[in-house]
Design an enzyme around this catalytic site. Structure first.
Site, PDB file in Angstrom:
ATOM      1  N   ASP A   5       0.832  -1.203   0.000  1.00 34.58           N
ATOM      2  CA  ASP A   5       0.000   0.000   0.000  1.00 34.58           C
ATOM      3  C   ASP A   5       0.872   1.261   0.000  1.00 34.58           C
ATOM      4  OD1 ASP A   5      -2.206  -1.600   0.111  1.00 34.58           O
ATOM      5  OD2 ASP A   5      -2.523  -1.356   2.271  1.00 34.58           O
TER       6      ASP A   5
HETATM    7  N1  URA Z   1      -1.658  -5.663   4.030  1.00 38.72           N
HETATM    8  C1  URA Z   1      -2.049  -4.361   4.017  1.00 38.72           C
HETATM    9  O1  URA Z   1      -3.078  -3.989   4.565  1.00 38.72           O
HETATM   10  N2  URA Z   1      -1.248  -3.488   3.357  1.00 38.72           N
HETATM   11  C2  URA Z   1      -0.086  -3.828   2.747  1.00 38.72           C
HETATM   12  O2  URA Z   1       0.601  -2.970   2.184  1.00 38.72           O
HETATM   13  C3  URA Z   1       0.302  -5.191   2.795  1.00 38.72           C
HETATM   14  C4  URA Z   1      -0.502  -6.092   3.448  1.00 38.72           C
END
Ligand code: URA
Length: 238
Positions: free
Chosen positions: A106
């Site tokens: 993310d």
């Molecule tokens: N889970 C999430 O919520 N975000 C990420 O970046 C990776 C795994």
């Protein structure tokens, strides 16, 4: 560049702009080398990194590349974005446009991310049947309890996808810090799992993918090429 496997006669017919039937006699004359050996079989399988030459003329000579980066927060795990910096923007390499991201993080997550031009490798990494474990360090707004460990191990039903998450491991490192290991990567998975406890994820950092851990000395935004042993070793059973 071909992305998937194809037959040698198909590949050559496309490269040379001649009919497929014309390739067999050329092969019979021993004029084609595949990875340095005379090729006779028109049906031989060719992939994007197979070296192919015809009468000493190189038709294909692509090198695979594998890069580990410490993704900084505030950078998009994409090759293009209209508003934000992407991982590709952070690379200073001539071949950066050929690379794609193997397993996104993310926007506000950080840590280990892999980039490659090898589609087979990245598909294997994300294939659920290979069960590659991804490990994350998570900092939370509220303290963790044993209940979380059981809920993560049991799996959670995600309404939106209509699936139950695969068993995940949560290790409580300190009241507000946990280490989560997942073998899948659903959309915002970790945030949604802690969301079940109304506990907000403040920081999310990927520590490892399979057998490959992020180098401690790579600062956010820094990257390096993987060694051949790391490229194969990432799949070794842990
Ligand atoms: N889970 C999430 O919520 N975000 C990420 O970046 C990776 C795994």
């Amino acid at each position: 560049m071909i992305s998937a496997r194809t037959r040698l006669d198909r590949f050559m017919s496309r490269q040379l702009g001649i009919k497929r039937q014309a390739i067999r006699p050329i092969l019979a004359q021993g004029r084609v080398l595949v990875d340095g050996y005379v090729a006779r079989d028109a049906q031989q399988s060719i992939h994007q990194f197979t070296h192919v030459s015809f009468d000493q003329r190189v038709l294909q000579n692509n090198q695979p590349h594998y890069v580990m980066m410490n993704k900084p927060k505030g950078v998009v795990s994409a090759t293009k974005d209209q508003h934000h910096k992407t991982l590709i923007d952070l690379l200073e390499r001539d071949d950066k446009e050929d690379l794609h991201i193997a397993g996104r993080l993310d926007f506000n997550s950080s840590g280990l991310i892999l980039l490659t031009n090898d589609g087979r490798w990245s598909r294997q990494l994300s294939s659920p049947s290979n069960k590659i474990v991804k490990r994350y360090r998570v900092e939370l707004e509220k303290p963790l309890t044993e209940d979380y460990i059981h809920a993560f191990a049991k799996g959670m039903f995600f309404d939106f996808e209509g699936i139950t998450t695969q068993p995940a491991t949560l290790k409580i490192i300190s009241p507000y810090i946990g280490e989560v290991s997942l073998i899948e990567g659903r959309y915002h998975q970790i945030k949604r799992m802690f969301g079940r406890f109304q506990n907000k994820v403040l920081q999310l950092h990927r520590l490892s993918i399979g057998n490959l851990a992020l180098d401690a000395e790579l600062l956010p935004g820094q990257y390096r090429e993987l060694s051949p042993a790391e490229v194969d070793g990432i799949f070794a059973i842990e």
